[in-house]
Motif scaffolding. Structure first.
Motif, short mmCIF file in Angstrom:
data_model
loop_
_atom_site.label_atom_id
_atom_site.label_comp_id
_atom_site.label_asym_id
_atom_site.label_seq_id
_atom_site.Cartn_x
_atom_site.Cartn_y
_atom_site.Cartn_z
N MET A 49 0.82 -1.19 0.00
CA MET A 49 0.00 0.00 0.00
C MET A 49 0.87 1.26 0.00
O MET A 49 0.55 2.23 -0.66
N THR A 50 1.95 1.22 0.74
CA THR A 50 2.83 2.38 0.81
C THR A 50 3.45 2.67 -0.55
O THR A 50 3.58 3.84 -0.94
N SER A 51 3.82 1.65 -1.28
CA SER A 51 4.45 1.88 -2.58
C SER A 51 3.46 2.49 -3.57
O SER A 51 3.84 3.30 -4.41
N VAL A 52 2.18 2.12 -3.46
CA VAL A 52 1.17 2.70 -4.34
C VAL A 52 1.02 4.19 -4.04
O VAL A 52 0.95 5.02 -4.95
N THR A 53 1.03 4.55 -2.78
CA THR A 53 0.94 5.95 -2.38
C THR A 53 2.16 6.72 -2.87
O THR A 53 2.03 7.84 -3.38
N CYS A 54 3.31 6.10 -2.74
CA CYS A 54 4.55 6.74 -3.17
C CYS A 54 4.54 6.96 -4.69
O CYS A 54 4.92 8.02 -5.17
N VAL A 55 4.09 5.98 -5.43
CA VAL A 55 4.02 6.09 -6.89
C VAL A 55 3.03 7.19 -7.27
O VAL A 55 3.31 8.00 -8.17
N CYS A 56 1.91 7.25 -6.61
CA CYS A 56 0.91 8.29 -6.89
C CYS A 56 1.48 9.68 -6.60
O CYS A 56 1.26 10.61 -7.37
N ALA A 57 2.21 9.81 -5.52
CA ALA A 57 2.80 11.10 -5.17
C ALA A 57 3.83 11.52 -6.20
O ALA A 57 3.85 12.69 -6.62
N TRP A 58 4.67 10.60 -6.63
CA TRP A 58 5.67 10.91 -7.65
C TRP A 58 5.00 11.27 -8.97
O TRP A 58 5.41 12.20 -9.66
N LEU A 59 3.99 10.53 -9.33
CA LEU A 59 3.27 10.80 -10.58
C LEU A 59 2.64 12.19 -10.55
O LEU A 59 2.74 12.95 -11.51
N PHE A 60 2.04 12.53 -9.44
CA PHE A 60 1.44 13.86 -9.27
C PHE A 60 2.51 14.95 -9.40
O PHE A 60 2.31 15.93 -10.10
N ALA A 61 3.66 14.75 -8.74
CA ALA A 61 4.73 15.73 -8.78
C ALA A 61 5.27 15.90 -10.20
O ALA A 61 5.50 17.01 -10.66
N VAL A 62 5.45 14.80 -10.89
CA VAL A 62 5.99 14.85 -12.26
C VAL A 62 5.02 15.54 -13.20
O VAL A 62 5.42 16.28 -14.10
#
Length: 63
Positions: free
Chosen positions: A1-14
């Motif tokens: 679950m944490t990795s999904v949140t991290c990926v979403c945050a990076w995607l949003f930032a990019v």
């Protein structure tokens, strides 16, 4: 679950970086100068950024 949140945050930032650059590119010199003044910057500090005199910066802000 944490990795999904991290990926979403990076995607949003990019995705936000190009949008912010586009918005910044649309700002006029007058808009930027007035924003700097709202931040409390002096006419001299803003003039140093643009390489002009403080009087010229004041004229830009009122133009």
């Amino acid at each position: 679950m944490t990795s999904v949140t991290c990926v979403c945050a990076w995607l949003f930032a990019v995705l936000m970086v190009p949008l912010m650059l586009f918005i910044w590119a649309l700002d006029t010199k007058k808009t930027r100068i007035n924003r700097y003044r709202k931040y409390g910057w002096s006419w001299r500090k803003i003039a140093d950024i643009y390489g002009v005199s403080p009087t010229t910066v004041r004229q830009f802000s009122m133009a």
